[in-house]
Design an enzyme around this catalytic site. Structure first.
Site, short mmCIF file in Angstrom:
data_model
loop_
_atom_site.label_atom_id
_atom_site.label_comp_id
_atom_site.label_asym_id
_atom_site.label_seq_id
_atom_site.Cartn_x
_atom_site.Cartn_y
_atom_site.Cartn_z
N ASN A 1 0.84 -1.18 -0.12
CA ASN A 1 0.00 0.06 0.00
C ASN A 1 0.98 1.21 0.07
OD1 ASN A 1 -1.68 1.98 0.41
ND2 ASN A 1 -2.46 1.36 2.58
N TRP A 2 0.91 1.98 -1.04
CA TRP A 2 1.80 2.91 -1.37
C TRP A 2 1.20 4.11 -0.43
CZ3 TRP A 2 4.92 3.51 -6.46
CH2 TRP A 2 5.79 2.52 -6.69
N LYS A 3 -0.06 4.30 -0.19
CA LYS A 3 -0.68 5.54 0.41
C LYS A 3 -0.45 6.79 -0.52
CE LYS A 3 -0.21 3.14 4.85
NZ LYS A 3 0.22 3.10 6.60
N HIS B 1 -9.22 0.94 5.28
CA HIS B 1 -8.00 1.25 5.93
C HIS B 1 -7.99 2.11 7.26
CE1 HIS B 1 -3.87 2.49 6.46
NE2 HIS B 1 -3.54 1.30 6.04
N GLU C 1 -6.57 4.64 8.17
CA GLU C 1 -6.21 5.69 7.94
C GLU C 1 -7.30 6.46 7.07
OE1 GLU C 1 -2.67 5.25 5.73
OE2 GLU C 1 -1.64 4.73 7.55
N GLU D 1 -4.71 -4.91 10.83
CA GLU D 1 -3.77 -3.82 10.91
C GLU D 1 -3.97 -3.17 12.17
OE1 GLU D 1 -1.98 -2.72 6.83
OE2 GLU D 1 -3.59 -1.35 7.21
N GLY E 1 3.08 2.06 10.68
CA GLY E 1 4.28 3.38 10.50
C GLY E 1 5.03 3.76 11.79
N SER F 1 3.99 -2.18 10.21
CA SER F 1 5.41 -2.39 10.36
C SER F 1 6.13 -3.36 9.81
CB SER F 1 5.82 -1.83 11.84
OG SER F 1 5.34 -0.44 11.95
N GLY G 1 3.04 -1.24 4.14
CA GLY G 1 3.18 0.30 3.83
C GLY G 1 4.59 0.80 3.43
N GLY G 2 5.36 1.33 4.40
CA GLY G 2 6.51 2.01 4.00
C GLY G 2 7.55 1.08 3.30
P1 13P Z 1 3.52 0.47 7.38
O1 13P Z 1 3.89 -0.90 6.82
O2 13P Z 1 4.25 1.46 6.86
O3 13P Z 1 3.33 0.19 8.98
O4 13P Z 1 1.99 0.45 6.95
C1 13P Z 1 0.91 -0.57 6.97
C2 13P Z 1 -0.28 -0.08 6.40
O5 13P Z 1 -0.98 0.72 6.72
C3 13P Z 1 -0.54 -0.96 4.97
O6 13P Z 1 -1.66 -0.74 4.90
#
Ligand code: 13P
Length: 250
Positions: A11-13, A95, A97, A165, A171, A211, A232-233
């Site tokens: 997920n590149w957000k 998600h 967020e 999640e 993050g 993470s 994510g990251g």
């Molecule tokens: P991180 O891997 O950056 O913690 O993000 C997880 C996430 O929210 C994937 O959707």
């Protein structure tokens, strides 16, 4: 155990412009022989270009959100059909967020998921507790409530993936213990089996997200009922995501 193909989803957000597409070709080169399914969910502006860049590779492309309506007066939003038209085969719904930044309720997530299915997209539906909910020992009730309220009745092993999640792990570099991950994934599996029957319940893939890095991936993937990760990251850079997929392949 049901035959569930492992899934590594990135997920590149809100990250990435055209220059970031070089990571996609690098990843395609690195993971040619994998048996896992690989998915990248870039920002909407990159979906079509990423879909073109991944043609003929084993990398699928998905959206990060869609509206519940088929079309209409919803300025700034994107429909499931538009994602599909741009080359997506998946979309993420619910998600944390989006639940936090856009006030998305379980009911909205359910309607978005139904809209995605109507357009022919598979869905990665996210659930997870906040730190205060975990500290108040409410994690299991929160997860059960989110599943009941946001997973539509028409779920199958083909159209649904559930991602656990924990909000406090996203993050932050903090990861739940393998026991904590196992407990929640077990609850999700049991809830799905109860509601949809053992056949469907056992075929839905469950991802862990929060993470995940190359260094902790193997330990997380060894947990029962963890069928992959939503990353994510660490999905933004080909070598990092490659390390995670390698752990899933092992
Ligand atoms: P991180 O891997 O950056 O913690 O993000 C997880 C996430 O929210 C994937 O959707």
């Amino acid at each position: 155990m049901a035959d569930r193909r492992k899934l590594a989803a990135g997920n590149w957000k809100m990250n990435g412009t055209a220059a970031a597409l070089s990571e996609v070709s690098a990843l395609a080169g690195l993971r040619r022989g994998t048996t896992c399914e690989i998915l990248l969910c870039p920002p909407t502006t990159l979906i079509e270009r990423m879909a073109r860049a991944t043609e003929g590779t084993n990398i699928a492309v998905g959206g990060q959100d869609c509206h519940w309506a088929e079309n209409g007066a919803h300025t700034g939003d994107v429909s499931a059909e538009m994602l599909k038209d741009a080359g997506a085969t998946y979309v993420i719904t619910g998600h944390s967020e989006r639940r936090a930044d856009h006030g998305e309720s379980d009911e909205m997530v359910r309607r978005k998921t139904e809209a995605a299915w109507a357009a022919g997209l598979a869905v990665i539906l996210c659930v997870g507790e906040t730190l205060s909910e975990r500290e108040a020992s409410n994690t299991i009730d929160i997860i059960k409530g989110q599943l009941a309220g946001s997973v539509p009745d028409q779920a199958t092993g083909h159209n649904l993936v559930v991602a656990y999640e924990p909000v406090w792990a996203i993050g932050t570099g903090k990861v739940p213990s393998t026991d904590q991950i196992g407990e929640v994934h077990d609850v999700i599996r049991v809830q799905l089996e109860k509601r949809f029957g053992p056949g469907v319940g056992r075929s839905v893939r469950l991802l862990y997200g929060g993470s995940v890095k190359p260094a902790n991936a193997a330990e997380i993937f060894a947990v029962e009922n963890v069928d992959g990760a939503l990353v994510g990251g660490a999905s933004l850079k080909a070598p990092d995501f490659d390390g995670i997929i390698k752990a899933l392949d092992a």
